[in-house]
Each structure stands twice: as C-alpha cells, then as structure tokens.
Design a protein around this motif. Structure first.
Motif, PDB file in Angstrom:
ATOM      1  N   GLY A 219      -6.766  -1.539   7.351  1.00  0.00           N
ATOM      2  CA  GLY A 219      -6.303  -2.745   6.993  1.00  0.00           C
ATOM      3  C   GLY A 219      -7.514  -3.401   6.113  1.00  0.00           C
ATOM      4  N   ILE A 220      -8.725  -3.340   6.565  1.00  0.00           N
ATOM      5  CA  ILE A 220      -9.874  -4.072   5.903  1.00  0.00           C
ATOM      6  C   ILE A 220     -10.126  -3.266   4.421  1.00  0.00           C
ATOM      7  N   VAL A 221      -9.771  -1.714   4.478  1.00  0.00           N
ATOM      8  CA  VAL A 221     -10.052  -1.144   3.330  1.00  0.00           C
ATOM      9  C   VAL A 221      -9.157  -1.608   2.308  1.00  0.00           C
TER      10      VAL A 221
ATOM     11  N   LEU B 259       2.366  -0.301   8.850  1.00  0.00           N
ATOM     12  CA  LEU B 259       2.322  -1.813   8.994  1.00  0.00           C
ATOM     13  C   LEU B 259       1.216  -2.386   8.333  1.00  0.00           C
ATOM     14  N   SER B 260       0.065  -1.896   8.718  1.00  0.00           N
ATOM     15  CA  SER B 260      -1.056  -2.308   7.835  1.00  0.00           C
ATOM     16  C   SER B 260      -1.135  -2.489   6.375  1.00  0.00           C
TER      17      SER B 260
ATOM     18  N   PRO C 232      -4.533  -6.616   8.962  1.00  0.00           N
ATOM     19  CA  PRO C 232      -5.617  -6.491   9.946  1.00  0.00           C
ATOM     20  C   PRO C 232      -5.322  -8.095  10.796  1.00  0.00           C
ATOM     21  N   LEU C 233      -4.575  -8.860  10.392  1.00  0.00           N
ATOM     22  CA  LEU C 233      -4.162 -10.224  11.244  1.00  0.00           C
ATOM     23  C   LEU C 233      -3.305  -9.605  12.299  1.00  0.00           C
TER      24      LEU C 233
ATOM     25  N   ALA D 111       1.206   1.820  -2.082  1.00  0.00           N
ATOM     26  CA  ALA D 111       1.653   1.601  -0.656  1.00  0.00           C
ATOM     27  C   ALA D 111       2.098   2.928  -0.002  1.00  0.00           C
ATOM     28  N   ALA D 112       2.358   4.067  -0.848  1.00  0.00           N
ATOM     29  CA  ALA D 112       2.712   5.359  -0.184  1.00  0.00           C
ATOM     30  C   ALA D 112       1.705   5.805   0.562  1.00  0.00           C
ATOM     31  N   ALA D 113       0.650   5.265   0.543  1.00  0.00           N
ATOM     32  CA  ALA D 113      -0.617   5.969   1.220  1.00  0.00           C
ATOM     33  C   ALA D 113      -0.275   5.825   2.848  1.00  0.00           C
ATOM     34  N   SER D 114       0.308   4.686   3.176  1.00  0.00           N
ATOM     35  CA  SER D 114       0.531   4.560   4.651  1.00  0.00           C
ATOM     36  C   SER D 114       1.443   5.665   4.954  1.00  0.00           C
TER      37      SER D 114
END
Length: 413
Positions: free
Chosen positions: A34-36, A160-161, A174-175, A247-250
């Motif tokens: 999420g930070i990345v 999700l992230s 991250p939230l 977005a496909a990275a997830s």
C-alpha cells in the motif's frame, strides 16, 4: 473441510482466535504494498516508495521481537493493545504526511514509529502451541492451517490495497489496513480463554531466544527469503505499470499467494516422517530454483504462471520453519522465537524492496527481477552452510539455554 482440519478446530476457542488472527494479519500484506502504491501514485518515485517500505520493515525487525518478548512475560492482552495503538497512530501520521506533501523526512519518521506493531501471526501460533504442544500431528495441521490463512491474506490484501489506492484515492489501501489491525487485535485480545499464560522472567532465564543456534540459522536464511518477497512486490507493481496495467499487479501477486495457499492446504493433510531440517532445506532450494523463470518474463500472463509455480514452495517451507522453531526454542520464549523468524523476513523485505526500487528506477522493471533471483540463491547457500546447526545437537543447545528456568517456565499453559 478435510477431517484433520476439522479435528483441530473442534477445540474450544480455536475458531475465534484464528478468525481474529486473520483480520489482524491483513495489514501484513497491505501496508508495504500500500505504501509502495500510494507513494508511486502521489510522486512517481519508486526509490522513495521502496525506501519507506524498507524503513517500516527495519523498524518492525528492531521492535517486533521486543514486543513479543514482553508478551511472553506479561501476556498478550497487556502488551498488544498499547503497542497496536502506537503503531496505528504512526501509520495514520504517515498517510497524513503523504497526503499533505510534507518533507520526505516526516514520512521516514512515521514509518519508523509504526514498527512496534505486534506479530499477530506469532500470537495466534503461540495459542495453537498452548493447545497442541504435546500433539505433533495436530500442531503440524494447525500450523499448516495458519499458513493457508497467511496466503489467503496475501491473496486478498494486495487486491484490496492496490485496488483501493488506484481506483479511489492513494491513501485508501493503507488506511483500510490500519482499520484491520485495530479491529483484529481488539478481537484477539478479548479472547482470554485461549491466551497463553505469561512467563515472568527471572535472573537465570538464559536471555534472548536468539541465543539458540538453530534459530539463528533460520533467521539468517529468512533474511534472504524476505528479500525475495520484498523485491517481488516492488518489481511486480513496476512491471505491471510498464505493461500499462498497474492495477493488475494485485491480481498477479494474488496468484503468487494462491500457489502457496494450495500447497499449504495439501501439506497440512500429510503426516511426514524424517528430519524436518532436511525438508526445510529442500523447500528453501525449491524457492531459489523457482526464481529462474522470472528472469525470462515478458508479459503479465507469463508472469502470473511463473509466480504461481514459485508460490508452491512457500507455505510448506514456512510450516516446516515454525515446526523447527517450536522444536528448538523453549516454550517460555516461543512467541519471541517465532517473531524472530518474522524479523528475519522483515529485514529481508527491507533490503529487497529498497534494492529493487533503485534497480527499477535505474534499469527498468524487467531487470528488477534479478534481485529476488539473487536473494533466492543466497537463501539456499545459507541453508546449506547452516545445516549442521539444525541437527539434534542444536536442539540440545536450544534447551540448554533455558536450563536454569524453573519447571513452570518450561511449559506453556
């Protein structure tokens, strides 16, 4: 659910603390990625993103074992709740700093402060050990179940992230992770019936669990293993962006976790005999070999297949690692011992994500996959060099470290 899993969850309270552990572990797969994603969305700087993720991992590596050592001494509820509040506040300030565009140093200060987050996975496994510590087969199945839950976390969490941070607003992933952390720890610590009894330390407690030679080997090898995981996240996000589908990275990372999840589920049904240290070395080597196809990756479908295959070696290796920790480390220090393995991973994640971020910035995402490849080789070499310390002699030394403890400190309620 297959009968071995049904059997372990028949014990009172097991379903409750395992479910709470699932919620509390969601940040494990959401915060770093999420930070990345957040920083890359806000600034486009993968070097900064990787360095922040590395700072958080190093902070967890330094503070995590100390938190777990306090848990062994004073109990989960008394330690986990204040530590979680402190970590949650630091992560909240990190998101605010990123949103407001404050100087980079504020981001690093907040990331460093968030490292006191408790190792929820270690707390849950300590509860399983308290219930099935004298039943190796049931404990093996329980650790396998938790490994499957870990992988489900890594399937759902990145989706999700990354999804929320790219589709809603950069800080969203991250939230949500912070919310999961607070809720999961509150739920887990509310279940007092399965909480292991604390073990107050005396003058002859033998010091840190890291004095056990076998644990030292596991932790050092896990530094290289963590570098594989940390680099994989950063490089995969960058590679997906280069392909025009960030977005496909997830989804691709979820496939990586899916392979591990399936392998862990099957592994839990097996009752293997023989030396677990040899199985551990075999698993580490399999992880190293699975990095080879990544050096040839050219598109997202090929990457997904390669990561699925690579994931098959993860869960069995992790389950065997926890079994070795339980074998080598005295019961009064079990939570700390398990957290040290997480610390090794965290240090490796820090190194891997940081190095991978700089490699991506300098040479592109495809070149970045050399980082997890090199880390896999180092893990295999370390496992071979440390094998002698994983034999029966190492186990004896591990118990000897705590010989001066009273009998009550040798048994976990």
């Amino acid at each position: 659910m297959s009968s071995p899993y049904s059997a372990i969850f028949a014990a009172p309270g097991t379903k409750g603390f395992s479910a709470a552990g699932f919620v509390g572990r969601m940040p494990l797969s959401m915060v770093g990625i999420g930070i990345v994603t957040m920083i890359s969305e806000l600034t486009g700087r993968y070097g900064l993103a990787g360095a922040l993720a590395a700072t958080l991992a190093v902070s967890q590596a330094v503070l995590g074992p100390q938190v777990s050592r306090l848990v062994d001494q004073y109990g989960q509820r008394r330690v986990m709740r204040p530590a979680t509040v402190m970590s949650g506040l630091a992560l909240g300030l990190l998101l605010l700093s990123a949103h407001r565009g404050w100087p980079d140093w504020t981001l690093f200060v907040c990331a460093a402060g968030a490292g006191c987050v408790p190792s929820v996975g270690s707390m849950v496994r300590a509860r399983w050990a308290a219930i099935y510590g004298d039943s190796p087969r049931e404990l093996h199945t329980a650790y396998s179940a938790e490994s499957v839950i870990d992988e489900i976390v890594f399937i759902v969490g990145p989706i999700l992230s990354i999804g929320l941070s790219t589709a809603w607003f950069p800080e969203a992933g991250p939230l949500l992770a912070v919310c999961f952390l607070l809720a999961g720890v509150a739920w887990l610590t509310a279940q007092r019936g399965t909480e292991p009894a604390p073990h107050p330390r005396g003058a002859g407690d033998g010091g840190s669990a890291m004095r056990v030679p076998g644990l030292q080997v596991l932790v050092l090898v896990f530094v290289a293993t963590g570098a594989v995981f940390g680099a994989m996240e950063v490089v995969t996000v960058a590679f997906a962006e280069e392909q025009g589908h960030k977005a496909a990275a997830s989804l691709v990372l979820a496939v990586y976790a899916l392979g591990s999840c399936l392998a862990g589920a099957v592994f839990g049904l097996l009752h293997l005999k023989g030396d677990p240290a040899r199985r551990w070395i075999l698993g580490v080597c399999a992880m190293a070999v699975s990095m080879i196809p990544l050096q040839l990756v050219g598109n997202l479908p090929f990457l997904a297949v390669a990561l699925f295959v690579a994931g098959l070696a993860i869960a069995p290796t992790m389950v065997t690692t926890m079994a070795l920790v339980e074998q080598y480390v005295p019961r009064a220090k079990l939570t700390e011992g398990m957290t040290w393995t997480s610390t090794g991973l965290a240090v490796g994640v820090a190194l891997g994500s940081s190095v991978a971020g700089w490699v991506v910035d300098a040479a592109g995402a495809t070149a970045g996959y050399t980082v997890p490849g090199a880390a896999g080789v180092l893990a295999a070499v370390g496992a071979f060099l440390g094998y002698r310390r994983l034999g029966p002699a190492a186990k004896g030394l591990g118990v000897a470290v705590d010989d001066s403890d009273d009998e009550g400190e040798q048994c976990m309620a």
